[in-house]
Design a protein around this motif. Structure first.
Motif, PDB file in Angstrom:
ATOM      1  N   HIS A  86      33.754  43.499  45.844  1.00  0.00           N
ATOM      2  CA  HIS A  86      32.541  42.961  45.504  1.00  0.00           C
ATOM      3  C   HIS A  86      30.826  42.897  45.625  1.00  0.00           C
ATOM      4  CE1 HIS A  86      30.772  39.868  41.825  1.00  0.00           C
ATOM      5  NE2 HIS A  86      29.988  40.551  42.715  1.00  0.00           N
ATOM      6  N   TRP A 127      30.271  40.422  49.236  1.00  0.00           N
ATOM      7  CA  TRP A 127      31.624  39.639  49.746  1.00  0.00           C
ATOM      8  C   TRP A 127      32.476  40.430  49.652  1.00  0.00           C
ATOM      9  CZ3 TRP A 127      33.843  35.513  46.429  1.00  0.00           C
ATOM     10  CH2 TRP A 127      33.996  35.618  44.747  1.00  0.00           C
ATOM     11  N   HIS A 129      36.741  39.623  48.063  1.00  0.00           N
ATOM     12  CA  HIS A 129      37.493  38.307  47.302  1.00  0.00           C
ATOM     13  C   HIS A 129      38.448  39.105  46.927  1.00  0.00           C
ATOM     14  CE1 HIS A 129      36.953  39.213  43.422  1.00  0.00           C
ATOM     15  NE2 HIS A 129      35.505  39.104  43.362  1.00  0.00           N
ATOM     16  N   HIS A 131      42.043  40.253  44.204  1.00  0.00           N
ATOM     17  CA  HIS A 131      40.719  40.527  43.213  1.00  0.00           C
ATOM     18  C   HIS A 131      43.121  40.602  42.646  1.00  0.00           C
ATOM     19  CE1 HIS A 131      39.406  41.495  39.248  1.00  0.00           C
ATOM     20  NE2 HIS A 131      38.033  41.247  40.464  1.00  0.00           N
ATOM     21  N   HIS A 473      30.225  40.335  35.118  1.00  0.00           N
ATOM     22  CA  HIS A 473      29.970  41.653  36.064  1.00  0.00           C
ATOM     23  C   HIS A 473      30.629  43.006  36.755  1.00  0.00           C
ATOM     24  CE1 HIS A 473      30.863  42.449  40.336  1.00  0.00           C
ATOM     25  NE2 HIS A 473      32.290  42.502  40.812  1.00  0.00           N
ATOM     26  N   HIS A 475      32.057  46.282  38.518  1.00  0.00           N
ATOM     27  CA  HIS A 475      32.334  47.445  39.621  1.00  0.00           C
ATOM     28  C   HIS A 475      31.911  48.815  39.450  1.00  0.00           C
ATOM     29  CE1 HIS A 475      36.991  44.752  40.787  1.00  0.00           C
ATOM     30  NE2 HIS A 475      36.088  44.396  39.631  1.00  0.00           N
ATOM     31  N   HIS A 532      34.164  42.548  33.205  1.00  0.00           N
ATOM     32  CA  HIS A 532      34.681  41.361  33.291  1.00  0.00           C
ATOM     33  C   HIS A 532      33.827  40.184  33.794  1.00  0.00           C
ATOM     34  CE1 HIS A 532      35.501  40.282  37.456  1.00  0.00           C
ATOM     35  NE2 HIS A 532      36.358  41.452  37.518  1.00  0.00           N
ATOM     36  N   HIS A 534      32.704  37.055  35.180  1.00  0.00           N
ATOM     37  CA  HIS A 534      33.217  36.433  36.531  1.00  0.00           C
ATOM     38  C   HIS A 534      34.271  35.213  36.285  1.00  0.00           C
ATOM     39  CE1 HIS A 534      34.072  36.711  40.556  1.00  0.00           C
ATOM     40  NE2 HIS A 534      33.715  38.324  41.051  1.00  0.00           N
TER      41      HIS A 534
HETATM   42 CU1  C2O Z   1      33.782  39.412  42.292  1.00  0.00          CU
HETATM   43 CU2  C2O Z   1      36.292  41.944  39.143  1.00  0.00          CU
HETATM   44  O1  C2O Z   1      35.075  40.696  40.419  1.00  0.00           O
END
Ligand code: C2O
Ligand code: CU
Length: 593
Positions: A86, A127, A129, A131, A473, A475, A532, A534
């Motif tokens: 992320h 960070w 995570h 997905h 958010h 990417h 998207h 978050h």
């Molecule tokens: Cu923290 Cu699409 O992500």
């Protein structure tokens, strides 16, 4: 013979020097992540959670700016997963970005995949995570990005550092419950508590034995690296009697903000200086919910204890913060958010796009979905809760968008995501036509030319009474937050208020409740990039879409070739959670918008 020997020596020496040179420029790191179930006891119940390397939160990744990281992910869990880095821009390398059905298909149980994570301009804290589905509740960890070797922070070097991961705890198997809820239309799972470094703390049942404790030395200054890893909520965070100085957001430096609390969105990361200069004793750090919806209110308090080292008598219980905003204190949240500005000095310059070539106006909204239009006409019939952008509720394809795009395979997405809503209405008004509540499911992406200067204005709504904030958010990019305001965006007057001098640079930022947010970025990273809300519930309900950023003219401005071992896409629609919630048995919508 001799000549040959010497030339070998020379070649070796050259390799050695080259190696040294590369080593200085970019370190290469290797990590192994093994995903498997682990038992933990919380709220008096022992439950099994999916974790990385038996750690919760997962392992901290440490790199320097500009390094390269390989993470070999082995899935020994029960369902397919993917991992996302992320906030890492991954120049030209969407292959390792991670969002399921966007840039890859899941890593199935029993198999593995190696991610190549390319760091570039990020410096500070980010960070990683999971997905896929809602697995990120327990599959996440911090990424520490130190300044390049030989350079330093834009503030006096702290004496030590501390990673603080803020999480949310769910009872039962969250992933299974979400899938059930989507299938049966039962209520969305709600968090049962707030975690600090994996622990609920002193104010939760059966938890005080394991409260996270951090010892500090009087007079020292610490760099706190705070990650908001919760699935579905904004948080307030404070430390009793200690001032916080915020110096970084989303791995970019900001002008220092001295404050007694922060409001942090899920997905965001903050670098915070703390000086241990209070009387020797014990102090709570706490996280609580910041709530803007009429949704489920969670009064839990996540807590950890800061204890000063040394010989002293401290018999009372730890001191509690006295300046923590209440859950619904929108004013306190927005006041803090409004203080954030890029550092933007000579050493850390920024470049805000001034000549916008692509303008988008995106309405982010809660909706009802009329699958096959079957429920649309009957106002008494039950409806499916959804969310949308420009009235399109994202549906995952069964072959990831990146594979379909790169391989020129048609039939999985279309490129007609609209630049503005098809119907304009009074977005933030309380009473609206039922018509505007109905959305459609589709897999529509937006295609951008390489190097386009993009502006997006996100507009929130109060459709179906679902006004609230949305932490948007992106990417593959960080964006400049040039403007933000209440009510409907005014095309003429609001742009005059833009900050084009030192706007914050972030990868996640909130669209204010019943308000708007304006962002800008240059589309200089070719690839397939998800964007998207978050909040996982809004993500699952469809508040997401994709940018395909086209290649430039040269190899250096084009997507890299794919690795040879991308997980195969072997699914049918049937295997995948593509459903939205169906509120048939779920009670009042207002409980979970
Ligand atoms: Cu923290 Cu699409 O992500
Ligand atoms: Cu949202």
């Amino acid at each position: 013979m001799e000549g040959r020997y010497i030339s070998w020596q020379t070649i070796l020496a050259c390799f050695f020097l080259l190696g040294q040179f590369l080593w200085v420029r970019a370190d290469v790191h290797y990590y192994d992540f093994t995903l498997k179930e682990m038992n933990v006891t919380k709220l008096c119940v022992t439950e099994s959670i999916l974790t990385v390397n038996d750690l919760f939160p997962g392992p901290v990744i440490r790199v320097h700016k500009g390094d390269i990281l390989y993470v070999n992910v082995t899935n020994k869990g029960d369902y397919g997963i993917t991992i996302h880095w992320h906030g890492v821009k991954q120049p030209r390398n969407p292959w390792s970005d991670g969002p399921v059905f966007i840039t890859q298909c899941p890593i199935l149980p029993g198999s593995y995949f190696t991610y190549e994570v390319i760091f570039s301009e990020e410096e500070g804290t980010l960070w990683w995570h999971a997905h896929s589905d809602w697995t990120r509740a327990t599959v996440h960890g911090a990424i520490v990005i130190l300044p390049k070797e030989g350079t330093t922070f834009p503030f006096p070097k702290p004496d030590a550092e501390e990673v603080i991961v803020l999480g949310s705890w769910y009872k039962g198997n969250l992933n299974a419950e979400v899938n059930d809820a989507m299938a049966n239309g039962s209520d969305i799972p709600h968090s049962r508590g707030w975690l600090i470094n994996g622990e609920l703390g002193d104010f939760a049942n059966c938890s005080s034995e394991t409260t996270y404790r951090w010892s500090v030395n009087y007079g020292k200054t610490y760099l706190l690296r705070i990650v908001n890893a919760v699935n579905d909520d904004q948080l307030f965070f404070a430390i009793a009697n200690h001032n916080l100085t915020i110096v970084g957001l989303d791995a970019a430096y900001i002008k220092p903000i001295a404050t007694s609390y922060v409001m942090i969105s899920p997905g965001q990361t903050m670098d915070v200086l703390l000086t241990a200069n209070r009387p020797l004793g014990q102090y709570y750090m706490v996280s609580t919910q910041f709530l803007t919806e009429s949704a489920y209110m969670n009064m839990d308090i996540g807590s950890a204890i800061i204890e000063y080292t040394g010989d002293y008598n401290f018999s009372s219980s730890p001191i509690f913060p006295d300046r923590l905003p209440e859950a619904k204190d929108v004013e306190a949240a927005m006041r803090f958010t409004g203080l954030i500005r890029s550092l933007a000095d000579e050493d850390y310059p920024i470049s805000v796009p001034l000549n916008v070539t692509m303008k988008m106006f995106i309405v982010v909204s809660m909706n009802y979905l009329c699958r096959n239009r079957t429920y649309c006409d009957d106002p008494t019939a039950h409806k499916i809760i959804a969310s949308s952008m420009n009235n399109i509720s994202w549906a995952n394809p069964t072959v990831d968008v990146l594979e379909a795009y790169y391989g020129n395979i048609s039939g999985y997405y279309t490129t007609d995501f609209p630049d503005r809503p098809l119907v304009m209405y009074n977005f933030t008004a309380k009473d609206k036509d039922d018509d505007v509540a109905i959305t459609d499911e589709a897999t529509k992406v937006k295609v951008l030319n390489y190097n386009e200067s993009v502006e997006i204005v996100f507009q929130g709504t109060d459709v179906i009474g679902g006004s609230g904030v949305h932490p948007m958010h992106m990417h593959g990019y960080s964006f400049y937050v040039v403007g933000m305001g209440q009510g409907n965006f005014n095309n003429e007057t609001d742009p005059l208020t833009y900050n084009l001098i030192d706007p914050p640079k972030a990868n996640t930022f909130i669209v204010p409740k019943s308000g708007w947010l304006a962002i800008r970025f240059v589309a200089d990273n070719p690839g397939v990039w998800f964007w998207h809300c978050h909040f996982d519930r809004h993500l699952s309900w469809g508040m997401d879409t994709v940018f395909i950023v086209k290649n430039g003219e040269t190899e250096e401005t084009s997507i890299r070739p794919p690795p040879s071992d991308m997980p195969a896409c072997i699914f049918s629609k049937h295997d995948i959670s593509i459903r939205k919630w169906d509120d048939n048995n779920a009670g009042d919508d207002q409980d979970y918008l």
